[in-house]
Design a protein around this motif. Sequence first.
Motif, short mmCIF file in Angstrom:
data_model
loop_
_atom_site.label_atom_id
_atom_site.label_comp_id
_atom_site.label_asym_id
_atom_site.label_seq_id
_atom_site.Cartn_x
_atom_site.Cartn_y
_atom_site.Cartn_z
N TYR A 184 5.14 -3.39 -10.66
CA TYR A 184 4.89 -3.19 -12.08
C TYR A 184 3.99 -4.27 -12.66
N THR A 185 3.08 -3.84 -13.54
CA THR A 185 2.23 -4.78 -14.26
C THR A 185 3.05 -5.57 -15.26
N ASP A 237 -2.17 -0.74 3.50
CA ASP A 237 -3.55 -1.15 3.72
C ASP A 237 -4.08 -1.98 2.55
N ASN A 238 -3.69 -1.64 1.33
CA ASN A 238 -4.11 -2.42 0.17
C ASN A 238 -3.79 -3.89 0.35
N VAL A 239 -2.52 -4.18 0.67
CA VAL A 239 -2.06 -5.57 0.71
C VAL A 239 -2.61 -6.28 1.95
N ILE A 240 -2.66 -5.58 3.07
CA ILE A 240 -3.18 -6.21 4.28
C ILE A 240 -4.67 -6.50 4.15
N HIS A 290 5.98 -10.54 -8.52
CA HIS A 290 4.56 -10.43 -8.84
C HIS A 290 3.76 -10.29 -7.56
N ILE A 291 2.74 -9.45 -7.57
CA ILE A 291 1.96 -9.18 -6.37
C ILE A 291 1.26 -10.43 -5.86
N GLY A 301 -7.80 -11.82 -10.28
CA GLY A 301 -7.62 -10.40 -9.96
C GLY A 301 -6.56 -9.78 -10.83
N GLN A 302 -5.96 -8.68 -10.33
CA GLN A 302 -4.91 -8.01 -11.08
C GLN A 302 -4.13 -7.11 -10.14
N THR A 303 -2.94 -6.71 -10.60
CA THR A 303 -2.01 -5.96 -9.75
C THR A 303 -2.68 -4.75 -9.13
N GLU A 304 -3.47 -4.04 -9.91
CA GLU A 304 -4.09 -2.80 -9.42
C GLU A 304 -5.04 -3.03 -8.23
N MET A 305 -5.42 -4.30 -8.00
CA MET A 305 -6.33 -4.63 -6.89
C MET A 305 -5.64 -5.48 -5.82
N SER A 306 -4.35 -5.55 -5.85
CA SER A 306 -3.51 -6.09 -4.76
C SER A 306 -3.49 -7.60 -4.50
N PRO A 307 -3.82 -8.55 -5.26
CA PRO A 307 -4.50 -8.49 -6.54
C PRO A 307 -5.89 -9.13 -6.54
N VAL A 308 -6.27 -9.87 -5.47
CA VAL A 308 -7.41 -10.78 -5.57
C VAL A 308 -8.74 -10.02 -5.52
#
Length: 525
Positions: free
Chosen positions: A173-174, A189-192, A223-224, A318-325
């Motif tokens: 969650y944001t 895959d996003n996080v890796i 937090h991501i 970055g931000q959560t939607e981008m996993s985040p960096v």
Amino acid sequence: MQGLTLSWLAERNAYKFPEKEAIVMTPVEGGRTAITNATFDERINQVANGLRKRGIDRGDKVAVYTTNSIPTLEMYLGAMRIGALPVPVNHRFKADEVRYVLEDSDAELLLFDDQAADIVDEIHDEPTTPDEMLFYGTDRPAYADDYVDFREQSATSAVEIVSSRVDEAMLMYTSGTTGDPKGCLLTHDNVIQMSVNGIVEKAFEGRDVDVDGRGMIVTPLFHISAFGMFINNYYAGATTVLMDGFEPNRVMSVLEDEAVTAGFFVPTMARALLAVEDFEEYDLSAFEEFGIGAAPSGKELKATISAAFDAELQEAFGQTEMSPVTTLLQPSQALDHADTVGKPVINVLFKVIDPDTHEEVEPGEIGQVCYRGPTMFNGYYGMPEKTDEVFDEDGFFISGDLVRQDEDGFVEFIGRADNMIITGGENVYPAEIEETLHEHPAVDEVAIVGAPDDTWGERIKAAIVPQDGQEPSAEELQTYVGERLADYKKPREFVFLESLPRNPTGKVLKQPLEDEAGEMVGWES
């Protein structure tokens, strides 16, 4: 399993580095608990088997309402191993906020701890609270089962990893600064790929990835950014030194005692560490990399950190939607480009658009930043219309951040689009004024907001938290800004506070500041 998944990293590390410490838990109140890679992987299997026994299956949501702990990570990766999605719940949330996340996420099991017990007591028998509840702590309520018993009574047999790398791995969650938090669906895959970006960027700098590194995490795992740091460590085979809160003296002691090589801190934490009494007596010879982010840090703070810690300084944005960096300011750039957040990372496509026309702006112009790439989330859970709104026709995610990118690719964060102030027809971006006031020696923290004004539309208002023992005047601070920025950027109203209001993630809440009565100054100019 198809492709590399987050839970498979535990299986790999148990095979390659079985006796190495995976996680060292160093609570704020003292003590130390370490767990090896082999034991961590076995516990993940136990959690996965236990969840299946309780009817949790692929695609189900498992809410985790805990402070940083080894069981927090066991539950995250145990759920992922069977294809379920952990749902981290901000451990600072109150009852209404927890209700919202549990209902919005369709959570079917809840893990909570001592700190969350009072809130769960309020809501445990409500329809939106999962029937399945596990408790980790010292005073278990009757309506929940003991987490340690749950884990230890579950089979240690290996669990087939059912997920594909492109499957959704977690529902994060944001922070909800502009409304209710939104659940971001992030894939394995996003996080890796976020970790891969960091490793590649490090290689570009000629720096090695340290398999024997010891990375400290003090920011919360809900937090991501914190979970991403854990995966960065874990992907590299390094050890995570975990804390369940931030207390500056305890952090300094752990940095020394655990020979920590890297850590990440938000700017307020960095200032608190620098202010620790007898700072220079701590042995920080192992500490090599100081990461900073989550809020603007400013030139002066970066220079002070670099000198005091004698460590490489790296800023992430970055931000959560981008996993985040999405961007990194590397150590070789940190002081020469201290007013930026660096350049976009290798696998993130980056463009800056006019918020009204959606046309790309020229270098040096302010616009709204957009991203595309393998770290981009799958959308907001249960919000298809909102998801459609934030993607353009080329598949770029349209963020709410305003930036300025120069011809060399360096990105300057200007602020949130919804925080821009229009005064007398001029666009004013709070971050620029905030950074300027941060450099005043009597200012500890600052937030800039717009206040309604009959003449100018909005006037600039500054909320100031002075340094201990300092009493700067409104006139002094206004003059300081006026000597460095255009007159129309000078705050016309000042309010002095003991602390800034923040949401449970720690981000400054600006709406309450708009309503705070302040002192008008220099209005005639």
